[in-house]
Motif scaffolding. Structure first.
Motif, PDB file in Angstrom:
ATOM      1  N   ALA A  53       0.896  -1.068   0.450  1.00 58.48           N
ATOM      2  CA  ALA A  53      -0.484  -0.739  -0.114  1.00 58.48           C
ATOM      3  C   ALA A  53       0.927   1.232  -0.070  1.00 58.48           C
ATOM      4  O   ALA A  53       2.153   1.692   0.428  1.00 58.48           O
ATOM      5  CB  ALA A  53      -0.843  -0.014   0.965  1.00 58.48           C
ATOM      6  N   TYR A  54       0.309   2.615  -0.209  1.00 58.24           N
ATOM      7  CA  TYR A  54       1.122   3.496  -0.659  1.00 58.24           C
ATOM      8  C   TYR A  54       0.423   4.867  -0.184  1.00 58.24           C
ATOM      9  O   TYR A  54      -0.320   4.624  -0.435  1.00 58.24           O
ATOM     10  CB  TYR A  54       1.700   4.070  -1.727  1.00 58.24           C
ATOM     11  N   VAL A  55       0.139   5.430   0.855  1.00 58.96           N
ATOM     12  CA  VAL A  55      -0.007   6.666   1.068  1.00 58.96           C
ATOM     13  C   VAL A  55       1.120   7.880   0.867  1.00 58.96           C
ATOM     14  O   VAL A  55       1.739   7.865   1.604  1.00 58.96           O
ATOM     15  CB  VAL A  55      -0.126   6.859   2.458  1.00 58.96           C
ATOM     16  N   GLY A  56       0.793   9.148  -0.698  1.00 62.03           N
ATOM     17  CA  GLY A  56       1.809   9.956  -0.441  1.00 62.03           C
ATOM     18  C   GLY A  56       1.258  10.787  -1.633  1.00 62.03           C
ATOM     19  O   GLY A  56       0.177  10.252  -1.937  1.00 62.03           O
ATOM     20  N   GLN A  57       2.047  11.477  -2.502  1.00 63.15           N
ATOM     21  CA  GLN A  57       2.299  12.609  -3.409  1.00 63.15           C
ATOM     22  C   GLN A  57       2.044  11.809  -4.903  1.00 63.15           C
ATOM     23  O   GLN A  57       2.840  10.901  -4.855  1.00 63.15           O
ATOM     24  CB  GLN A  57       2.180  13.509  -3.399  1.00 63.15           C
ATOM     25  N   ASP A  58       1.546  11.823  -5.546  1.00 64.91           N
ATOM     26  CA  ASP A  58       2.227  11.768  -7.054  1.00 64.91           C
ATOM     27  C   ASP A  58       3.249  12.083  -7.235  1.00 64.91           C
ATOM     28  O   ASP A  58       2.560  13.998  -7.850  1.00 64.91           O
ATOM     29  CB  ASP A  58       0.588  11.668  -7.927  1.00 64.91           C
ATOM     30  N   ALA A  59       4.159  12.536  -7.177  1.00 65.02           N
ATOM     31  CA  ALA A  59       5.374  13.622  -7.633  1.00 65.02           C
ATOM     32  C   ALA A  59       5.379  13.873  -9.007  1.00 65.02           C
ATOM     33  O   ALA A  59       5.293  15.145  -8.874  1.00 65.02           O
ATOM     34  CB  ALA A  59       6.560  12.978  -6.996  1.00 65.02           C
ATOM     35  N   PHE A  60       5.327  13.153  -9.699  1.00 64.20           N
ATOM     36  CA  PHE A  60       4.723  13.322 -11.300  1.00 64.20           C
ATOM     37  C   PHE A  60       4.060  14.384 -10.653  1.00 64.20           C
ATOM     38  O   PHE A  60       4.034  15.843 -11.912  1.00 64.20           O
ATOM     39  CB  PHE A  60       5.216  12.367 -12.203  1.00 64.20           C
ATOM     40  N   GLN A  61       2.520  14.120 -10.309  1.00 66.83           N
ATOM     41  CA  GLN A  61       1.551  15.491 -11.387  1.00 66.83           C
ATOM     42  C   GLN A  61       2.326  16.370 -10.205  1.00 66.83           C
ATOM     43  O   GLN A  61       1.689  17.929 -10.988  1.00 66.83           O
ATOM     44  CB  GLN A  61       0.489  14.629 -10.740  1.00 66.83           C
ATOM     45  N   SER A  62       2.652  16.496  -9.019  1.00 76.15           N
ATOM     46  CA  SER A  62       2.634  17.475  -7.978  1.00 76.15           C
ATOM     47  C   SER A  62       4.163  18.453  -9.605  1.00 76.15           C
ATOM     48  O   SER A  62       3.578  19.945  -9.253  1.00 76.15           O
ATOM     49  CB  SER A  62       3.548  17.760  -7.030  1.00 76.15           C
TER      50      SER A  62
END
Lengths: 314, 314
Positions: free
Chosen positions: B134-143
């Motif tokens: 599982a992952y909780v965090g941002q979508d780095a590319f989209q940011s």
DNA sequence: GTGAAAGCGCTAACAG
DNA sequence: CTGTTAGCGCTTTCAC
């Protein structure tokens, strides 16, 4: 044991760090917690539908801990509201979630309801005169203030800003007024921004044909202090007017459509789903878990552009 | 009863809408749920401190349902990380919260850990090769893509954009690279924006004195793809350079200081506290409540300006 | 008034 | 391998 001794024992117990087992307690209690949900009818109103989605999500999540919801819906008129009030007042429950759309009537209702000594949480808009009630929602003034900043971005030359009010037949809360107050306050606080001129227009929701080109002559930015920015966007698109910055509220389908087209620049998201969820969550924490809960929960002022909008996955 | 019959009964039971009472179940089980928390040492690193605050909040909230946390911290170097890995692998628990800062080592670790068949949730950065986690965090590319938009705002004339990389001695994840990719992608996708020119600069965290005025000659915007925007802001302030738009990440105290001064224009907030909270929440839902939980939770790309920043009340 | 006992719904240990 | 039972921690009821 007398009450006195109960208190003494509790004091000692607490002193030694005893924590009542909330699972065992609620299992033994074997009771349902009934919360009344008192909202405007949500059919066809996306914003309120989202609130309900959040509420339902909370209902499922906390259902296993005994939470049960009962709904009371009122039409967007004071008569329907007053009629529903009676039902809510008669209804036995352990908590109330309430959207105070009609200010005067809501104040009166809350005064009446207070006698029942049942916790109340308000969503969407707040009635600050009743400080003892909880609130989940945005700071309307500050959101207008932010909108002011958004309209002022990176602009050096003369700007003409139009505040475009599209109101319901029956006007309700003062939310949009607070937003406009906040909007002007931003420019008051930033004295450097003297190159901004303002004008206002008000039309009724039903009279969308009242829009005309004159309204927009010389206008660089439009601030729509409620969820109807798409009406302005549609008009500008149909009339091939480009380069006007539009700032509005709420991620309605129609607003998103114009956001993606690049006609609406900014939307301030009120996170209605989260509001509904947190409203029930407040009552759950307070009544079921018997926790001390913060009375006011401000939803962050979320700025949505085309590039950070993502449809809610379901 | 044979297992066969158990299954049959369970099938019938489910058919008639039976829901196991999770309170009674956990009361009878009378067990603790141990979750391991495996993170970089947070002292003096505000971002990780916030993560811990969220984790601690979850620990308190779910403590009453039997959740217990054990911490494993590693220094910002691969040796310390590898040493701590051994401890984590040996530790008996029901779930793992993990920040995969060092890519290669983390991939290896996760492969090893998989044998234990214990659920893992990652925060901050994702290792997508292991889809089962599982992952909780941002979508780095989209940011980064969003940051592109933010630097392009309402600008008609020629723009010179500087991508300013201030990296740690020991570089870790590829998060900042994904951000830069996204940043460029925005300008690739918007062909109208041909008036933008780009340059890049990289300095080491320790070599802040490497900053010089030449780097900024002719620059209109600076994109700092990690939390160190304040370093650029401070330099520009000290050298009385005005009118440069700065876009950065994370609400560090120092970043906020320059945001409030109007030197940093935008910060993208990763909501570290929420990440930590939701990470533990994921494990709680999965193990304690035995619910089916969404495997990936993207934190929204929150744009913070001076006007919508509010200190977290505590 | 007080203290013992039953029972909330479930699991795990324990006899049969 | 199956069915019975004790007991998780608390509340409420019921004798005394």
């Amino acid at each position: 044991m007398t009450q006195d001794n109960v208190d003494k024992v509790n004091a000692i117990i607490e002193k030694y760090g005893y924590k009542r087992n909330i699972l065992a307690s609620n299992l033994a209690l074997n009771k349902k917690f009934r919360f009344a949900v008192f909202l405007p009818k949500y059919e066809n109103i996306e914003y309120w539908k989202s609130q309900i989605i959040g509420i339902e999500k909370a209902a499922v999540e906390f259902g296993k801990f005994g939470v049960v919801l009962d709904y009371f819906f009122y039409d967007f008129n004071a008569i329907s509201f007053k009629k529903e009030i009676k039902k809510v007042l008669d209804f036995e429950c352990d908590g109330l979630l309430f959207a105070p759309i009609f200010y005067e009537e809501s104040v009166q209702f809350l005064n009446e309801y207070q006698k029942k000594n049942i916790p109340v949480v308000m969503i969407d808009s707040n009635i600050s005169s009743n400080q003892e009630h909880a609130y989940v929602g945005q700071d309307a003034f500050q959101s207008g203030y932010l909108a002011g900043r958004l309209s002022s971005f990176a602009v050096k030359n003369e700007r003409q800003i139009l505040i475009f009010k599209i109101t319901r037949e029956i006007e309700s809360t003062s939310v949009y007024k607070q937003r406009i107050d906040g909007f002007y306050s931003f420019f008051k606080d930033n004295e450097g921004l003297t190159n901004f001129k303002f004008s206002e227009v008000t039309i009724k929701d039903s009279g969308i044909d009242q829009l005309n080109l004159e309204m927009f002559s010389g206008i660089n930015s439009v601030f729509v202090p409620n969820s109807r920015a798409y009406i302005v966007a549609r008009f500008l698109e149909q009339n091939h007017i480009k380069g006007v910055r539009i700032i509005g509220y709420d991620l309605l389908k129609e607003n998103i459509e114009y956001l993606n087209k690049g006609i609406i620049d900014f939307l301030i998201n009120q996170r209605p789903e989260e509001q509904g969820y947190l409203g029930i969550n407040y009552l759950y924490k307070k009544m079921v878990l018997q926790e001390i809960v913060e009375n006011t929960h401000y939803i962050p002022l979320e700025i949505i552009l085309k590039e950070n909008y993502f449809p809610v996955k379901k």
